[in-house]
Design a protein around this motif. Structure first.
Motif: not given
Length: 382
Positions: A156-165, A173-187
């Motif tokens: 799930i990519l969220s511009e509002r939260e600035f995260t990729l989860v 509902s069991r929670g994410p394995k990782a929450v990646i801030p867009l600040r540090d992300l590269n593709a």
């Protein structure tokens, strides 16, 4: 002069015009092919995708094929600039426009988006919502951190939260394995490394080290949508974080490809330690040389900042003080203010290419962000 020669000469004159002298789709120079249904000149590589869209585009060689008079007149009435003004009218600023050396899936989906789906003409702007809405979610195949198996994972990519989860289970509902801030992300597309034509590498910082995710999707359109959705979200984040005077300043920062990758042997700071083979990636925008045990490693082993010559950085051929356990003989010395790094290449060609790549980065001026990155890397080492 027969009509064949006359029409050929007309086309050859047209392709010399500045607007037609580069491929309409990937900007490769000296295109030899043309679409007589669209009125554009394209390179041989891009012509392959046009052939796969016969209801939209029909391709001929401007040098080898016979051109009818009406086809030539159609080309005269159009040309690359006129057609781009129609088919690229509403391309989002963040959308990646592939170049000639980009992977097949990027170039193919760019061509299909323009002419087949008509995403940028204004007729089907709703198609852009997939990657420009600020929210994108779906399932991707992800390589396990410590094994070679690819398993389906929900992202799930969220511009509002600035995260990729991403989640290991479909049940979010069991929670994410990782929450990646867009600040540090590269593709970056890594089709050969991942071994899949739609292979995408996601990188980010985790505890001051680069963490890699290796992903793919069966659909070329879907993986390119993910790539551009990430670019769109990064665009929004960087506008907020950097407040640039011109949005075009952000485009090189949205996603960054490596300048060169490959194996070299590396020794330690005293240059008496055994040489060990490592996989290296040189990132020109970040000015960092990363190294890993293997190409598909999840975590970096280390990083070297590459500054400018004025600040004490240089790259050149060398003969190391020690060759303990090394198999390769083509040496490179990379000087930094703190130490000299010595690497060994298998072939002289590799040595020349690596030195040229280092010098290309060293020759580029540093930005305030680079100075901050250099200081942060030095802080982590101390």
């Amino acid at each position: 002069m027969g009509s064949w020669d006359r029409n050929k000469n007309i086309l050859l004159d047209m392709v010399k015009q500045p607007s037609n002298s580069f491929c309409a789709d990937c900007e490769a120079p000296d295109p030899d092919w043309a679409s007589y249904r669209l009125g554009i000149f394209v390179c041989m590589t891009c012509s392959g995708t046009h052939r796969d869209m016969p209801d939209i585009s029909r391709i001929k060689s401007i040098r080898l094929d016979n051109w009818e008079d009406d086809m030539v007149e159609f080309m005269r009435a159009h040309g690359n600039s006129a057609v781009k003004a129609i088919y690229e009218k509403f391309v989002p600023a963040f959308y990646y426009r592939p170049k000639q050396h980009d992977c097949v899936v990027l170039r193919e989906q760019w061509i299909r988006a323009k002419y087949e789906r008509r995403e940028f003409t204004g007729e089907h702007l709703h198609l852009q919502k997939v990657y420009s809405s600020g929210h994108h979610e779906g399932t991707l195949w992800k390589k396990g951190k410590d094994n070679k198996h690819f398993l389906k994972r929900k992202f799930i990519l969220s511009e509002r939260e600035f995260t990729l989860v991403y989640y290991n289970k479909e049940d979010v509902s069991r929670g994410p394995k990782a929450v990646i801030p867009l600040r540090d992300l590269n593709a970056a597309f890594q089709t050969e490394k991942i071994g899949h034509p739609h292979g995408l590498q996601i990188s980010y910082f985790k505890e001051d080290r680069t963490r890699n995710l290796f992903l793919y999707h069966e659909s070329g359109q879907e993986i390119v949508n993910w790539f551009n959705a990430i670019r769109g979200a990064r665009f929004a984040y960087l506008k907020m974080a950097l407040s640039p005077s011109n949005d075009s300043q952000l485009l090189p920062l949205l996603t960054r490809s490596s300048l060169k990758e490959g194996f070299m042997e590396k020794t330690g700071p005293k240059q008496r330690e055994p040489f060990k083979r490592r996989w290296f990636m040189l990132l020109p925008v970040d000015r960092r040389l990363l190294y890993f045990k293997s190409p598909m490693d999840a975590l970096e082993l280390g990083a070297v900042f590459i500054g400018t010559e004025a600040h004490g950085y240089a790259a050149r051929e060398c003969v190391p003080k020690s060759t303990l356990r090394n198999k390769w003989k083509c040496g490179i010395a990379v000087d930094t203010p703190d130490r000299q790094f010595v690497f060994m290449c298998e072939r002289e060609q590799d040595q020349r290419e690596w030195i040229a790549a280092f010098k290309q980065v060293i020759s580029q001026p540093m930005t305030p962000q680079h100075y901050a990155m250099e200081a942060d890397m030095n802080r982590r080492k101390s």
